[in-house]
Every structure is written in structure tokens, then in C-alpha cells.
Design a protein around this motif. Structure first.
Motif, PDB file in Angstrom:
ATOM      1  N   THR A  16      36.210   8.871 -53.387  1.00  0.00           N
ATOM      2  CA  THR A  16      37.128   8.002 -54.123  1.00  0.00           C
ATOM      3  C   THR A  16      36.409   7.276 -55.252  1.00  0.00           C
ATOM      4  N   LEU A  17      35.197   6.766 -54.963  1.00  0.00           N
ATOM      5  CA  LEU A  17      34.437   6.053 -55.982  1.00  0.00           C
ATOM      6  C   LEU A  17      34.030   6.979 -57.104  1.00  0.00           C
ATOM      7  N   LEU A  18      33.647   8.213 -56.753  1.00  0.00           N
ATOM      8  CA  LEU A  18      33.271   9.165 -57.784  1.00  0.00           C
ATOM      9  C   LEU A  18      34.450   9.563 -58.650  1.00  0.00           C
ATOM     10  N   ALA A  19      35.653   9.576 -58.033  1.00  0.00           N
ATOM     11  CA  ALA A  19      36.847   9.990 -58.770  1.00  0.00           C
ATOM     12  C   ALA A  19      37.424   8.856 -59.605  1.00  0.00           C
ATOM     13  N   GLN A  20      36.898   7.635 -59.414  1.00  0.00           N
ATOM     14  CA  GLN A  20      37.434   6.485 -60.134  1.00  0.00           C
ATOM     15  C   GLN A  20      37.166   6.625 -61.623  1.00  0.00           C
ATOM     16  N   ASP A 209      31.512 -11.447 -62.761  1.00  0.00           N
ATOM     17  CA  ASP A 209      31.860 -11.617 -64.176  1.00  0.00           C
ATOM     18  C   ASP A 209      32.624 -10.411 -64.709  1.00  0.00           C
ATOM     19  N   LEU A 210      32.281  -9.224 -64.232  1.00  0.00           N
ATOM     20  CA  LEU A 210      33.005  -8.023 -64.657  1.00  0.00           C
ATOM     21  C   LEU A 210      34.442  -8.061 -64.157  1.00  0.00           C
ATOM     22  N   LEU A 211      34.643  -8.565 -62.931  1.00  0.00           N
ATOM     23  CA  LEU A 211      35.992  -8.715 -62.396  1.00  0.00           C
ATOM     24  C   LEU A 211      36.796  -9.708 -63.227  1.00  0.00           C
ATOM     25  N   SER A 212      36.162 -10.812 -63.613  1.00  0.00           N
ATOM     26  CA  SER A 212      36.856 -11.806 -64.442  1.00  0.00           C
ATOM     27  C   SER A 212      37.292 -11.195 -65.762  1.00  0.00           C
ATOM     28  N   LEU A 213      36.431 -10.393 -66.368  1.00  0.00           N
ATOM     29  CA  LEU A 213      36.793  -9.729 -67.623  1.00  0.00           C
ATOM     30  C   LEU A 213      37.922  -8.731 -67.402  1.00  0.00           C
ATOM     31  N   SER A 214      37.858  -7.974 -66.322  1.00  0.00           N
ATOM     32  CA  SER A 214      38.924  -7.010 -66.013  1.00  0.00           C
ATOM     33  C   SER A 214      40.262  -7.706 -65.799  1.00  0.00           C
ATOM     34  N   GLN A 215      40.219  -8.872 -65.157  1.00  0.00           N
ATOM     35  CA  GLN A 215      41.454  -9.628 -64.935  1.00  0.00           C
ATOM     36  C   GLN A 215      42.021 -10.143 -66.252  1.00  0.00           C
ATOM     37  N   LEU A 216      41.158 -10.567 -67.169  1.00  0.00           N
ATOM     38  CA  LEU A 216      41.635 -10.980 -68.483  1.00  0.00           C
ATOM     39  C   LEU A 216      42.313  -9.823 -69.208  1.00  0.00           C
ATOM     40  N   LEU A 217      41.798  -8.624 -69.013  1.00  0.00           N
ATOM     41  CA  LEU A 217      42.374  -7.436 -69.642  1.00  0.00           C
ATOM     42  C   LEU A 217      43.527  -6.858 -68.834  1.00  0.00           C
ATOM     43  N   ASP A 221      44.611  -1.066 -62.499  1.00  0.00           N
ATOM     44  CA  ASP A 221      44.912   0.300 -62.091  1.00  0.00           C
ATOM     45  C   ASP A 221      43.733   0.981 -61.409  1.00  0.00           C
ATOM     46  N   GLY A 222      42.704   0.215 -61.056  1.00  0.00           N
ATOM     47  CA  GLY A 222      41.545   0.794 -60.382  1.00  0.00           C
ATOM     48  C   GLY A 222      40.515   1.380 -61.325  1.00  0.00           C
TER      49      GLY A 222
END
Length: 436
Positions: A16-20, A209-217, A221-222
Motif C-alpha cells: 500500500t505504501l509503495l502504491a501511494q 510539519d509535512l502533515l500541517s502543510l498537507s492540511q493547508l493544501l 486523498d492519501g
């Protein structure tokens, strides 16, 4: 059986992680994505549409209205039939279609004040929308640069760990041939374990911090986000900037927050003039055309409609005398709203000035720190290379060697943080100066 089950879970989780999917974005792409997806900005856009509709309606208030009415009536009993001009006692069927138009000639310029108010409300919403975009852009810049700092800190940590491991291998080989000592080996192993823990903490901070940036964007969708490093080839941006007075003047002139507050104040002042107009008389004019039919008249329906038509024109004046002080109450409350709007404008000036002072001071401090950190890093790096050679030849002890390495790594971290702080503050100040 349990081991197979756990292995299966780990195996499929790895697939699953590789397919992300992975999406690599630049700073500008992150800003555009956040602005286009932000829900508050969409709300501000809807508010702007509503304000535009109110402004358009205020313009239409200068036009005359147009009304049409018609009905069909069946009456029983005795009454005077105006259409036939006689007293009727039978069942009567009648109709009276009419079309009319009314125009306000004078209402103490209430319509003008309303239009002025709606225009300023529209501008206030427009500026509020632009200010929301600026805030989102600034948040993305902060979050993006935090991720870049985390990446740089992780790079330094990884390089430090690789270096310590290489030194550990070297020392183990020295021990194996009888020229080294186990105390140094154990010291290296201890430092590697400490650095691994530090590396885990840095990795956790990076993921946060990467999660915070992803949430801003709003990337829900994974998709895995990767950021593109900034280009620092032009090093002048790290040491040069305009004076504070120039920056503050441009920020105040281009501040959408301040423009919105000013437009709101003007809208409230126009509303006060509009409410005051209710104390004065209003004059209107009306015209109309109609016809009628009654079963008490001779002739068919079409001939009655053709012959019994009429038209009218007239003027009216309405003089307010006493309305239980409702107008005066609205005037007083609107005055308070106007005073609050002026305070809000003053507060906006104060907020913009304070934030500019803080960002500018942080920028200048970071620039000073960067120059010092750069000189410090070059000196400590040179010192470390010297002590490293002495340690490898057995002319200095492990603790002097480790202290020199720690000093070098701290200086490099300070240099990285100062560099990105400069970029962060400069980009944000440029945003508020109007350089988007």
C-alpha cells in the motif's frame, strides 16, 4: 500461524505504501493549490457575490416599479356597483384588471446613500477576500519553509550519523589490530545511539510539519507530498533589503486588511446618512391604466373591457410625524456602529504596523545572525578538520574531537535556520507590500 498473519499485514501494508502516489510541489504550486481549495476563501467569494447583488439592487431602486393586478369576483347581496353605477341586489360577476407604475421623486437622497453604502460594502468584501488570500499564502510559506528546515536538519543528522558510523568502523579495525582501545569504540557507539534518537525526533517533527502543510493544501486523498527545495544561488536576497520606513509605507498602502476596514467605515457612514433621511418627507408619483367588467352592465365582456377603461396619474407626499422613536433609535445605533468602524480602522493600522515591525525586526535579526553564523561555521568547520586529523593520528582525545564535531553541527544548524528565517520573513513582507 500468528507470525504468518503479522507478516501478511506488514507485506500488504508495504504494498500500500509503495502504491501511494507522490506529488512533488514547488512553493508557488503549494500557494496556488491552497488558495484554490481553501473553504474560507470560498465563503468570502460567496459573500462578495451577495454584496454585488445588494449593490445592483441599490442601483435598481432609482427605477420606477411596474405592477399588474387582475381578479374575478362573484358577489351576493345588495351593494352599489361602481362599474354600472347602480344599486345591485342580484348575483354579480365582475373583473377589474389594472397596470400601474410608481416612482420615488424625492426621499432625502436615501437611495443615493444606500447605493453609496452598498458600493463600500462590496469593496470591503472584495478587500476581505484578497486579505484572506494573503493570510493563506503567508501560512503556506511558513509551513513550507518549516518543512525545508526539517529536511536540512535531517540531512545534517544523517551525515553526522554516517560520519560517526564510519569512525566507529575505523576504530573497531584499529582495535582488531591492537592499536585502538575499546573505550573509544564504546564512546562512538553511545554517540551513534544518541544521534539515532535525535534523528527519530527530527523525522517526527518533519512528518508533523509535512502533515500541517498537507492540511493547508487539503490533500486528503492519501497522496504523499514532497516539497522542492528553494534556490539560493542569489545570495544577495539573504543580506539586502529596503529600509523599515519604505517597507512600512508600502505595507500600509497595500494592506487589504486596512482597505477593508476603511471601506467598512465608509459604508457605515453612508448607512448613517441613509437612516437620517427617514426623518424627512418623501415624494412619489404614480401612473396607471385599467379597465373593468360587470355582469350588471349591458354588452359582452370584450366590449366592456374596451369601453370601460380608465387611466390615472398622481403624486403623493409622505411626512413622518411620529413612529415611536424608531428612526431616532436607528440613528443612535448606527452612530455607535460608525464609531466602532472608525476604531476598527485604527486597530487595523495598529495591527498592520505591529506585524510589520515584528517581521522586519525578525528579518534584520536573521540577516545579522546569518552573516555571523556563516563566519562561525566556516571557522568551526576548519577547526574540526584540523582536530579530526589530530584525532586520527592519536594526537588528541575523543572528547576534544566530539566537542569540535558538536560545535560544527550546531553552527551548521544555526546557519540553516537563519537562512530560512530570512527567506520566510522576506517573502511574507513582500506579500504584504503587494509583491505577490
Amino acid at each position: 500461524m500468528m507470525r504468518k498473519f503479522i507478516f501478511g499485514i506488514l507485506f500488504f501494508s508495504g504494498i500500500t505504501l509503495l502504491a501511494q502516489d507522490t506529488k512533488e510541489l514547488t512553493l508557488e504550486e503549494c500557494i496556488d493549490l491552497a488558495v484554490n481549495r481553501n473553504l474560507r476563501i470560498k465563503q468570502s467569494q460567496n459573500n462578495l457575490i451577495a454584496a454585488e447583488s445588494n449593490k445592483r439592487q441599490a442601483m435598481f431602486n432609482f427605477l420606477p416599479d411596474l405592477n399588474a393586478n387582475a381578479g374575478y369576483f362573484v358577489r351576493e347581496g345588495s351593494f352599489f356597483d361602481n362599474s354600472s353605477g347602480q344599486f345591485a341586489t342580484a348575483t354579480t360577476r365582475s373583473s377589474r384588471p389594472e397596470i400601474s407604475s410608481n416612482l420615488t421623486i424625492f426621499n432625502a437622497f436615501a437611495n443615493h446613500h444606500l447605493l453609496n453604502r452598498r458600493a463600500h460594502e462590496y469593496n470591503s468584501n472584495l478587500y476581505r477576500l484578497e486579505d484572506s488570500k494573503i493570510v493563506i499564502k503567508a501560512n503556506v510559506i511558513r509551513s513550507y519553509l518549516s518543512v525545508l528546515v526539517d529536511i536540512e536538519n535531517l540531512r545534517v543528522s544523517n551525515e553526522r550519523m554516517e560520519f560517526l558510523e564510519s569512525q566507529l568502523d575505523r576504530e573497531k579495525k584499529r582495535v582488531s589490530v591492537g592499536v585502538g582501545n575499546l573505550e573509544t569504540v564504546y564512546n562512538f557507539q553511545s554517540q551513534i545511539a544518541t544521534e539515532r534518537l535525535n534523528n527519530v525526533n527530527l523525522e517526527n517533527q518533519y512528518q508533523t510539519d509535512l502533515l500541517s502543510l498537507s492540511q493547508l493544501l487539503q490533500m486528503n486523498d492519501g497522496t504523499e507530498l514532497k516539497v522542492v527545495p528553494l534556490d539560493f544561488e542569489n545570495m544577495q536576497i539573504l543580506t539586502e533589503f529596503d529600509s523599515y520606513n519604505v517597507v512600512l509605507e508600502e505595507v500600509l498602502n497595500n494592506s487589504f486588511q486596512l482597505k477593508s476596514a476603511t471601506a467598512s467605515k465608509k459604508a457605515t457612514r453612508a448607512q448613517l446618512s441613509q437612516v437620517k433621511a427617514d426623518r424627512y418627507p418623501s415624494v412619489g408619483m404614480g401612473v396607471g391604466y385599467g379597465t373593468q367588467y360587470s355582469s350588471n352592465n349591458s354588452g359582452d365582456v370584450s366590449s366592456q373591457f374596451e369601453n370601460l377603461n380608465y387611466s390615472f396619474i398622481g403624486a403623493s407626499i409622505q411626512i413622518p410625524i411620529f413612529n415611536r422613536y424608531s428612526t431616532q433609535n436607528r440613528i443612535e445605533t448606527t452612530k455607535i456602529a460608525f464609531q466602532n468602524a472608525k476604531i476598527a480602522e485604527d486597530q487595523a493600522v495598529l495591527d498592520v504596523t505591529n506585524s510589520t515591525q515584528q517581521d522586519y525586526l525578525a528579518l534584520r535579526a536573521a540577516q545579522t545572525s546569518y552573516v555571523t553564523a556563516q563566519e562561525n561555521f566556516e571557522a568551526l568547520n576548519q577547526t574540526f578538520e584540523f582536530i579530526k586529523k589530530r584525532f586520527e593520528t592519536g594526537n588528541t582525545d575523543f572528547y576534544s574531537y566530539l566537542e569540535s564535531l558538536n560545535n560544527k553541527n550546531r553552527a551548521e544548524a544555526q546557519l540553516i535556520n537563519a537562512k530560512y528565517t530570512i527567506v520566510l520573513r522576506k517573502r511574507i513582507l513582500d506579500l504584504y507590500r503587494g509583491n505577490n
